[in-house]
Every structure is written in C-alpha cells, then in structure tokens.
Design a protein around this motif. Structure first.
Motif, short mmCIF file in Angstrom:
data_model
loop_
_atom_site.label_atom_id
_atom_site.label_comp_id
_atom_site.label_asym_id
_atom_site.label_seq_id
_atom_site.Cartn_x
_atom_site.Cartn_y
_atom_site.Cartn_z
N ASN A 167 31.69 25.99 52.71
CA ASN A 167 32.37 25.13 53.69
C ASN A 167 33.87 25.25 53.49
O ASN A 167 34.41 24.82 52.47
CB ASN A 167 31.93 23.67 53.52
N GLY B 133 39.94 22.06 38.27
CA GLY B 133 39.35 22.01 39.60
C GLY B 133 38.94 23.36 40.10
O GLY B 133 38.54 24.23 39.32
N GLY B 134 39.05 23.51 41.40
CA GLY B 134 38.57 24.72 42.04
C GLY B 134 39.31 25.96 41.59
O GLY B 134 38.68 27.01 41.34
N HIS B 135 40.62 25.86 41.48
CA HIS B 135 41.40 27.06 41.20
C HIS B 135 41.01 27.73 39.89
O HIS B 135 41.07 28.96 39.78
CB HIS B 135 42.90 26.75 41.24
N CYS C 73 32.63 31.02 50.44
CA CYS C 73 32.87 29.58 50.42
C CYS C 73 31.98 28.96 51.49
O CYS C 73 32.14 29.26 52.68
CB CYS C 73 34.35 29.30 50.69
N SER D 160 32.54 23.24 47.01
CA SER D 160 33.36 22.07 46.65
C SER D 160 33.30 20.96 47.70
O SER D 160 33.32 19.79 47.35
CB SER D 160 34.82 22.49 46.48
N ASP E 135 31.24 28.75 46.52
CA ASP E 135 32.10 27.59 46.33
C ASP E 135 31.57 26.51 47.28
O ASP E 135 31.64 26.66 48.50
CB ASP E 135 33.54 27.98 46.67
N TRP F 176 40.18 28.89 51.35
CA TRP F 176 39.68 28.87 49.96
C TRP F 176 39.04 30.19 49.57
O TRP F 176 39.16 30.62 48.41
CB TRP F 176 38.74 27.69 49.76
N THR G 54 37.11 23.98 53.88
CA THR G 54 37.60 22.61 54.05
C THR G 54 38.81 22.51 54.97
O THR G 54 38.95 21.55 55.72
CB THR G 54 37.97 22.07 52.65
N GLN H 188 36.14 16.35 43.54
CA GLN H 188 36.95 15.34 44.24
C GLN H 188 36.70 15.19 45.74
O GLN H 188 37.36 14.41 46.40
CB GLN H 188 38.44 15.61 43.99
N LYS H 189 35.75 15.94 46.29
CA LYS H 189 35.45 15.77 47.71
C LYS H 189 34.17 14.95 47.90
O LYS H 189 34.22 13.88 48.47
CB LYS H 189 35.33 17.11 48.41
C1 LIG Z 1 39.63 21.58 47.55
C2 LIG Z 1 38.96 22.86 47.48
C3 LIG Z 1 39.29 23.81 46.50
C4 LIG Z 1 40.43 23.65 45.53
O1 LIG Z 1 40.19 22.72 44.54
P1 LIG Z 1 41.29 22.31 43.48
O2 LIG Z 1 40.52 21.39 42.60
O3 LIG Z 1 42.41 21.63 44.20
O4 LIG Z 1 41.75 23.54 42.78
C5 LIG Z 1 38.55 24.99 46.46
N1 LIG Z 1 37.55 25.20 47.33
C6 LIG Z 1 37.23 24.31 48.28
C7 LIG Z 1 36.12 24.62 49.24
C8 LIG Z 1 37.92 23.12 48.40
O5 LIG Z 1 37.59 22.24 49.36
#
Ligand SMILES: *Cc1c(COP(=O)(O)O)cnc(C)c1O
Length: 357
Positions: free
Chosen positions: A146, A74-76, A144, A170, A168, A101, A148, A191-192
């Motif tokens: 947005n 994922g994001g990390h 970033c 996400s 980012d 984030w 979150t 996942q968002k």
């Molecule tokens: C949820 C989120 C993340 C982290 O994502 P993971 O998949 O849980 O590591 C990073 N950046 C943003 C903007 C997010 O909303």
C-alpha cells in the motif's frame, strides 16, 4: 475535545488503547513504576512482548517456520535491512516501483546490488501480474503493498515463481487477511495501523535468516533479533507495549476480517463521494488500485484547497492535507478511524461541493 484524525502517520490510535495506557501509566500492572521505567528483561515486559507476538501470530495466522522480529526504528531501516539480509550470494533483486516508498526502497537497495525494476508506475496504480518482468536469478522480489503517499494498494499478491517475495505493509497491515506463507518476509512500521513510531516488525521465513554478510551492522541483521527474542539490546519498550494493546483491541473487535469489512465501508463511502461529485473532486488512482487506507483526491479548483482544509478543521476533521510531494488531499482511514468520522468527512465534502460547485 478529540478530533477525527485522518493523519497518515503517526496516526490515530484506538481510543480504548489510549484509555488503557492512561490507566496503566503510573503503576504498570502492580510493578509500582511505569512500563517505561522497568527492565526489558523483567517478567512483566516478557509478558508484554509475548502478548504482542502471540497477537500478531493469531491475527495474521503466521505459520510455523516464520519468526516475528521487533526492531528499533522505522521503515527506512528496513529499506537497508532487506538487501543486507536477503541477497546472500546473489547480486540482483527485483523491485516493483509504483510510489514513494517502493522508490525509496529501490534507491537504498541500489547501494548493495543490481536492481531490476520489474514494473514502474508513478503512483496511479498497482502494476498487474502480467506486466511484471521478473528476473529468475533475483535474490528476492520487493514491493509495497500500500503506497501511503499516493493512495495505491495492491489487490493481489504477486506470483514470483519461487523467488522470495518481500512486502512493505507498513500502512495496511492488520486491515485484511494475509496468506503469510506466500511471502519470504513481510515488514511494517508500527505507526500507521499498529501502534506508535519507533518500532518496525518483520515476519521472516526462517530459512531466509542468517544470510547477511559479515559487514552487515549487527542491528540490521535479522538474525540478531531472531536469536535473542528481539531482546539483544534495549528494545523500544513503550512502542512494543502499545502494539500489544493494539493486538488486544483488534482481537476484541473481531480481527482482521472485521477490519477488512470496515475498511471497505469507510473507503467506499469516500470514493463514492468523489465519484458522484461531478468532477468537483477527483482522484488519479485507477479503480482497481484504490487504497482502502489512504484516499487521495484533489479539488478541481485548487484555489479552494485552503478553505477546504480550514472548514474541515473547524468540524474537527484533522490531517486531511495531501503529502507535500503530491498535493491535494489525503484521508487516511486506518483501523482506529471510526466510521462516524468518515461519515462526517463525506458529509462535509458534499456540503463543500454544493457551496462552491
Ligand atoms: C510511513 C511509511 C514508510 C516509512 O516509515 P518510517 O518509519 O518513517 O521510516 C515506509 N513504507 C510505508 C508504506 C510507509 O507508509
């Protein structure tokens, strides 16, 4: 019965996407097995990942000269991948920090390079262009789009004077048109707004691929994915499949312009409800930075938090509790959250304020 789901992530999926998943679960398009049980090198899966890539390219107008990479995790992971891939021979990077984030991304980057904090805010606003203190020697500028957790969204794309810009996205990808050509790289967890957990996607300008050093773990090197069509090892097949269906759904609904129109209506309704509540509800987020995706607000009387959430749940309004680090409330209004759900939440907020105001 399905609720209206305001969860921040994992988050609501379009109902039509869930129906397709159900219908295709046991016998995926004549394969006699589910998508989870067939080879990622099969023609059937090649079509799936192809549809996802074409969908992303069409929806966002990704120019030639950019690769679309599908990655595990994922994001990390991308917090680490960004400096590992983009520093090259440079030793510095700029980070705009205005929420959870971007702060986490900054902390990870500090392991690999000297980080210049180009602007700083604690989750109330997107710093303005004229405040950015950018270093012309930086390898890249990171932000970033947005935040979150805090509900803070950029309403502009930072100008960096030629230094590659990394975003980012996400939690707001596929919710408005993006001029991808202004970015060195855009990445997002799925996942968002784009599917389920376990998948991160990056759009990367090709000249920025292949700069990772020899110590970069192979699975964090963007080149690994670019050279293999994201099939170096077993990819998260189910997650990619779900994203391919989300692409299809987005295209059927009218694409990102239509999502932009809907998100303005949905978030506008909640912000109006907050603004007209005479202080019963309030938000810390400055007007020009209010997120269309994550509407954060607090009740003036915090002792009403629990009754507010309990009443919401009774009405089938789920996932409205704020992030533990911020408190209060947060309604996440991703593409899959319908207008009628937001209307139900706004009606409930007004009714609750009347009863307790
Ligand atoms: C949820 C989120 C993340 C982290 O994502 P993971 O998949 O849980 O590591 C990073 N950046 C943003 C903007 C997010 O909303």
């Amino acid at each position: 019965m399905r609720c209206f789901n305001f969860a921040p992530g994992p988050a609501a999926l379009p109902f039509e996407v869930l129906e397709v998943i159900r219908d295709e679960l046991f016998d995926f398009r004549g394969e006699g097995a589910s998508i989870m049980e067939i080879s990622h090198r099969s023609p059937a899966f090649a079509k799936v990942i192809g549809e996802a890539e074409t969908g992303i390219r069409t929806l966002l107008g990704v120019p030639d000269g950019y690769d679309v990479l599908f990655m595990q995790g994922g994001g990390h992971q991308q917090f680490s991948a960004v400096p590992l891939n983009l520093l090259g021979t440079r030793r510095k990077a700029d980070y705009i920090v205005n929420g959870t984030w971007s702060r986490k991304a900054l902390k990870e980057a500090q392991k690999f390079c000297e980080v210049n904090v180009a602007a700083l805010d604690d989750g109330t606003r997107a710093p303005r262009q004229q405040e950015l203190r950018l270093d012309p020697d930086a390898a890249y500028v990171y932000y970033c789009d947005n935040e979150t957790v805090h509900g803070v969204e950029f309403d502009y794309v930072p100008e960096t004077g030629g230094v590659p810009l990394v975003a980012d996205m996400s939690s707001n990808i596929m919710t408005r048109p993006v001029d991808v050509s202004r970015f060195g790289a855009i990445w997002f967890g799925a996942q968002k707004n784009f599917g389920i957990a376990g998948l991160a996607i990056a759009l990367v300008r090709q000249d920025l691929i292949g700069k990772a050093g020899p110590a970069c773990p192979v699975m964090l090197d963007w080149k690994t994915y670019a050279q293999s069509g994201s099939l170096f090892n077993t990819p998260p097949v189910f997650a990619i499949y779900v994203s391919s269906l989300v692409c299809r759904w987005l295209l059927q609904q009218g694409g990102v312009k239509e999502m932009q129109r809907r998100s303005a209506l949905k978030s506008g309704l909640l912000y109006q409800t907050i603004d007209e509540s005479e202080g019963f509800y309030r938000t810390r987020v400055q007007k020009d930075s209010r997120s269309r995706m994550n509407v954060t607000f607090a009740l003036r009387d915090e002792s009403l938090n629990e009754p507010f959430l309990a009443g919401a749940l009774e009405r089938g309004l789920k996932g409205v509790k704020g992030h533990r680090s911020v408190g209060g409330m947060r309604a996440s209004l991703y593409n899959a959250v319908p207008q009628e759900g937001v209307q139900a939440l706004a009606d409930y907020m007004k009714e609750f304020a009347r009863r307790h105001g």
